[in-house]
Design a protein around this motif. Sequence first.
Motif, short mmCIF file in Angstrom:
data_model
loop_
_atom_site.label_atom_id
_atom_site.label_comp_id
_atom_site.label_asym_id
_atom_site.label_seq_id
_atom_site.Cartn_x
_atom_site.Cartn_y
_atom_site.Cartn_z
N ASP A 50 -9.52 2.76 1.00
CA ASP A 50 -8.46 2.31 1.35
C ASP A 50 -8.49 0.97 1.67
O ASP A 50 -7.89 0.00 1.36
N ARG B 284 -12.82 -2.91 -9.74
CA ARG B 284 -13.64 -3.34 -8.75
C ARG B 284 -14.00 -2.55 -7.65
O ARG B 284 -15.25 -2.28 -7.09
N ALA C 242 -10.78 -1.13 0.70
CA ALA C 242 -10.98 -1.98 -0.45
C ALA C 242 -9.83 -2.34 -1.36
O ALA C 242 -9.47 -3.64 -1.49
N ARG C 243 -8.89 -1.47 -1.41
CA ARG C 243 -7.90 -1.68 -2.05
C ARG C 243 -6.71 -2.54 -1.24
O ARG C 243 -6.23 -3.35 -1.77
N ALA C 244 -6.71 -2.34 0.16
CA ALA C 244 -5.74 -3.13 0.84
C ALA C 244 -6.38 -4.56 0.93
O ALA C 244 -5.34 -5.46 1.22
N ILE C 245 -7.73 -4.89 0.72
CA ILE C 245 -7.80 -6.21 0.95
C ILE C 245 -7.73 -6.94 -0.38
O ILE C 245 -8.20 -8.15 -0.59
N GLY C 246 -7.33 -6.14 -1.36
CA GLY C 246 -7.12 -6.85 -2.92
C GLY C 246 -8.16 -6.58 -3.76
O GLY C 246 -8.20 -7.30 -4.72
N MET C 247 -8.69 -5.36 -3.83
CA MET C 247 -9.86 -5.03 -4.97
C MET C 247 -8.88 -4.39 -5.83
O MET C 247 -8.00 -3.51 -5.56
N LYS C 248 -9.02 -4.59 -7.54
CA LYS C 248 -8.33 -3.72 -8.26
C LYS C 248 -9.24 -2.51 -8.61
O LYS C 248 -10.58 -2.44 -8.23
N MET D 76 0.88 -1.17 0.06
CA MET D 76 -0.02 0.03 0.06
C MET D 76 0.77 1.23 0.00
O MET D 76 0.28 2.35 -0.39
N PHE E 114 -17.66 -1.96 4.33
CA PHE E 114 -18.61 -1.45 3.20
C PHE E 114 -19.65 -1.17 3.76
O PHE E 114 -20.46 -1.93 4.11
N ARG F 223 -1.88 -8.88 -1.89
CA ARG F 223 -2.87 -8.26 -0.96
C ARG F 223 -4.21 -9.18 -0.35
O ARG F 223 -4.59 -9.28 0.63
N GLN G 155 -17.62 -1.93 -7.49
CA GLN G 155 -18.47 -2.53 -6.23
C GLN G 155 -18.51 -1.67 -4.87
O GLN G 155 -19.19 -2.17 -4.07
N VAL G 156 -17.85 -0.63 -4.89
CA VAL G 156 -17.73 0.19 -3.82
C VAL G 156 -18.06 1.69 -4.04
O VAL G 156 -19.22 2.12 -3.47
#
Lengths: 355, 220
Positions: free
Chosen positions: B119, B130, B121-127, A51, A88, A75, B134-135
């Motif tokens: 952040d 997505r 979403a990105r950190a858990i592996g979404m490109k 990150m 979310f 990740r 999705q968000v």
Amino acid sequence: MITFESVSKLYPGGTQAVTDLDLQIATGSFTVLVGPSGCGKTTSMRMINRMVAPTGGRVLIDGQDVADIRAVTLRLGIGYVLQNAGLFPHRTVLDNIATVQRLLGLSKAQARTKAHEAMERVGLDASLATRYPAQLSGGQQQRVGVARALAADPPILLMDEPFSAVDPIVRLELQQEVAHLQAEIKKTIVMVTHDIDEALTLGDRIAVLAPGGVLHQYAAPIDILARPATDFVASLVAKDRGFRTLSFETLTGLGTTTLPASGPGGLIDMSALSPGWSVQVNRDSGTAAWIDADGAVFGPHPLVPADASLRTGLDAVLASPTSAALLVDGTGNIGSYFTLADLGPLLRPNEQARA
Amino acid sequence: MINEMLAYFAQGANWAGEAGIPARLGEHLWYSFLAVAAAAVLAFPVGVFIGHTGVGRVYLVSASNVLRALPSLGIMTLLVLLMGIGLLPPLAALVLIAIPPILAGVYAGVANVDPEVVDAARAIGMKDSRIILQVELPLALPLILGGLRGAILQVVATATIAAYVNLGGLGRYIFDGLALYDYGQVLVGAVLVTALALVLDGLLALLVKAVSPARRAIAR
């Protein structure tokens, strides 16, 4: 094994967030990065899952430079828990937790089954599955965050100040649960906190960072307390330092006295300890109540497990009106008690501090 | 005048045929739909891009202000002079007024998603794709629909100008009435446009409400 190899981060504008950091984090360990704000602890941790990209040096996982692994792939294999959970808001609790598995290609039904398991593991009631994050308390949200990170069973778990936004009581509860979880699942956990107490409670290894991302000491908690490597570390642990080291000492070698047999109504006559006093044990709640000559009741007071720390033992004795606490042995038997005088020989000056 | 209007509404013949009220209403909605759809196709990707990346935020504001300041009737007249009579000049003018509210809604919706959620979403592996689908877009939906609602209202109200260049729509009554000094007919057009705008606004308000229940509010 996560390895930092002379890692630096210089932000455009000249802020040096991390300076020449060398760190080896063993697989299965619980490592805490601790320090004041601006010490680069979060920046360093976020380099593990890319990150943040270092401006110098390398971060390796099991010998492989993370820069060579596709960010998304990397990740997906690393759990991440944020300070404010980062859930979310438009997805239910269950779907929040199922997110990573869905990203990994599992069907909705499979992912939800796994998510249910993860909820159970972190102590979330199944009835919360259909709620939305906004309908949960801060502590519950944080549990969902942990469940989401754990659901896909990643070998590495990163936690960014996970308990700093919840109230002290919930924080303690969550800390204990994470400690329990870790004993069970043995992930490689890297946690960031500014709370030295939290670091000392949870970490197997603690990395103390000073502003500018300079590593001052990387050691086990007892060593951080007993032998601070620099003045900076010493100032960080200065408060209650001697008392805190008791958390890492056991009650081994404690001299105890056998409890007299209980009389009518389960009352145990303790006049041998202190004239006129008796004690009554409540096995259900694991507490004891002291009763004086006039029948006044003092309690409930906790029973002390034999494997408790010296700090717990001392605390129980200090809180007791008779300066004595009842001991529960490994088999759950309550057959003895100890007093402040019994603790005396254990409360010797710390040997490691003298060394 | 009111009586004339009521008489116009009462006459059965006015409700039938190519120049009847339902036909004009249909034309009006058709122009409006075309304009809003074209504006959405143009503005949506731009809004998402700027909202997601933050690139070009400064230009967005100034471009929106310029577009808002353009006189629709002037633009249309100019285009008619350049291109001749046809559907395109009024449509272009309507598209230009529909773009700013849609762009602003999409941009604001995407840009205002809690950075910590993105952040995470990105950190858990979404490109990125997505993260957007999705968000960001689901969370931006209320603001996006709000922008769309504004655009539709403005376009429906302004679509009367199409009649100025010999097209149909509810503006027909207004311009024809003006030419004939038949103010009852002018009023017919004005009332119909107003009613159409109010009904559409009501429906859209319900839609916006339906997609933004309390659960979407972020607790913190």
